[in-house]
Design a protein around this motif. Structure first.
Motif, mmCIF file in Angstrom:
data_model
loop_
_atom_site.group_PDB
_atom_site.id
_atom_site.type_symbol
_atom_site.label_atom_id
_atom_site.label_comp_id
_atom_site.label_asym_id
_atom_site.label_seq_id
_atom_site.Cartn_x
_atom_site.Cartn_y
_atom_site.Cartn_z
ATOM 1 N N PHE A 214 0.765 -1.234 0.067
ATOM 2 C CA PHE A 214 0.055 -0.040 0.016
ATOM 3 C C PHE A 214 0.973 1.155 -0.079
ATOM 4 O O PHE A 214 0.501 2.134 0.694
ATOM 5 N N ASN A 215 1.757 1.560 -1.004
ATOM 6 C CA ASN A 215 2.662 2.199 -1.122
ATOM 7 C C ASN A 215 2.739 3.200 -2.154
ATOM 8 O O ASN A 215 3.525 3.061 -3.113
ATOM 9 N N PRO B 203 -1.459 3.756 -0.559
ATOM 10 C CA PRO B 203 -2.879 3.420 -1.178
ATOM 11 C C PRO B 203 -3.513 4.143 -2.210
ATOM 12 O O PRO B 203 -3.263 5.296 -2.214
ATOM 13 N N HIS B 204 -4.273 3.486 -2.952
ATOM 14 C CA HIS B 204 -4.689 4.112 -3.903
ATOM 15 C C HIS B 204 -6.120 3.554 -4.517
ATOM 16 O O HIS B 204 -6.767 2.685 -3.551
ATOM 17 N N HIS C 54 -6.322 -0.393 -4.715
ATOM 18 C CA HIS C 54 -6.554 -0.782 -3.681
ATOM 19 C C HIS C 54 -7.952 -0.895 -2.878
ATOM 20 O O HIS C 54 -8.482 -1.798 -2.451
ATOM 21 N N LEU C 55 -8.559 0.377 -3.100
ATOM 22 C CA LEU C 55 -9.696 0.599 -2.642
ATOM 23 C C LEU C 55 -10.965 -0.330 -3.190
ATOM 24 O O LEU C 55 -11.910 -0.862 -2.478
ATOM 25 N N CYS D 162 -6.461 -5.901 6.390
ATOM 26 C CA CYS D 162 -5.383 -5.462 5.435
ATOM 27 C C CYS D 162 -4.167 -5.454 6.215
ATOM 28 O O CYS D 162 -3.819 -4.579 7.281
ATOM 29 N N ARG E 111 1.344 4.601 6.266
ATOM 30 C CA ARG E 111 0.825 4.187 5.183
ATOM 31 C C ARG E 111 -0.732 3.305 5.654
ATOM 32 O O ARG E 111 -1.929 3.580 4.924
ATOM 33 N N LEU F 39 -4.519 4.578 4.737
ATOM 34 C CA LEU F 39 -5.304 3.475 4.488
ATOM 35 C C LEU F 39 -6.616 3.472 5.064
ATOM 36 O O LEU F 39 -7.781 3.512 4.656
ATOM 37 N N VAL G 72 -7.177 -2.520 9.521
ATOM 38 C CA VAL G 72 -5.614 -2.291 8.812
ATOM 39 C C VAL G 72 -4.706 -2.565 9.995
ATOM 40 O O VAL G 72 -4.859 -1.978 11.005
ATOM 41 N N SER H 2 3.140 3.699 -8.399
ATOM 42 C CA SER H 2 3.795 4.308 -7.155
ATOM 43 C C SER H 2 4.772 5.335 -7.363
ATOM 44 O O SER H 2 4.832 6.413 -6.994
#
Length: 266
Positions: A77-78, A80-81, A84-85, A100, A117, A121, A148, A217
């Motif tokens: 998650f580097n 989070p975008h 991912h969602l 997560c 991160r 998230l 998370v 990323s």
């Protein structure tokens, strides 16, 4: 005669014991071979869910069983975008509990810490649940059953403590990410067996929505740097294409958090 009968009887018992010993060895060997074959098959033929992802019928037995299950979704998650969602929303809708996990290597230095991160998230999930993070498709699936966690050590070991049933990894496509993911799959397949003496849970690869497969990323960090410099007065102060592009990569509810965290990362 009595002595001879005793010897024969003792010999018979000894023969039975030896036979049972060999049977036990044979059974153990057979089980080991079967286990190895299963693990080799899992690695050679990974389970991949291609987009669009499906859900079992609402009232089906499988659907009811899955709503009781805990699954782990592991990633860096580097940052989070959107990609991912969308995956997390799907898992949250399908399973009863989603964890997560962001892994930590104590010997590695991170430009953006796993804790940062994780915070971003969590904010993304809260924003999504409240409707702030509404996607391009208009969905606002609640993520109240998502947690998370930052995990130090083997994630498979942590997953066992949470009674997780499945291990998920998000990928762009197997063709693009498969070679690298296979290394982690080997670790998650053989690690529990060799190090924990437990049967490994199945790894499922979730191929991303094509709309978000180009999320990079590196590109995100570069845009964050441009936006941050502009905000600090070192560039054009007017809103430009960078703002629009960044909003296509990350939800608005965490856009400022991501700019602050990644704007100074080279």
């Amino acid at each position: 005669m009595a002595f001879q009968a005793l010897v024969v009887k003792s010999g018979t018992k000894m023969s039975i014991a030896i036979m049972m010993f060999y049977y036990a060895i044979a059974a153990t060997s057979a089980i080991s071979i079967i286990a190895i074959c299963i693990l080799v098959y899992r690695v050679a033929f990974p389970t991949i869910l291609s987009f669009p992802w499906s859900l079992p019928s609402e009232n089906s037995r499988k659907r009811k069983e899955e709503r009781k299950m805990t699954v782990v979704f592991a990633g860096s998650f580097n940052p989070p975008h959107w990609g991912h969602l969308v995956m997390i929303r799907y898992l949250a809708d399908r399973y009863g509990r989603v964890i997560c996990c962001i892994g930590v290597n104590p010997d590695k230095k991170y430009d953006v810490t796993p804790q940062t991160r994780a915070r971003i998230l969590r904010n993304m999930l809260v924003g999504s649940g409240s409707g702030v993070g509404v996607g391009k498709d208009g969905t606002t699936t609640s993520c109240d059953n998502v947690r998370v966690e930052v995990v130090t050590g083997y994630i498979w070991r942590y997953a066992r403590t949470q009674n997780a049933s499945l291990f998920f990894r998000g990928i762009r496509t197997w063709a693009a990410d498969g070679p690298e993911e296979r290394k982690l799959q080997l670790l998650n397949s053989w690690g529990p067996l060799l190090l924990g003496r437990i049967w490994p849970m199945r790894t499922i690869f979730l191929e991303g929505d094509p709309k978000y497969r180009d999320v990079s990323s590196t590109r995100t960090r570069m845009i964050c740097g441009n936006v941050r410099r502009r905000r600090e007065g070192r560039g054009n102060s007017a809103k430009n294409d960078d703002d629009d592009e960044l909003s296509q990569l990350v939800p608005l509810c965490v856009l400022d958090d991501i700019v602050d965290a990644y704007g100074t990362v080279a």
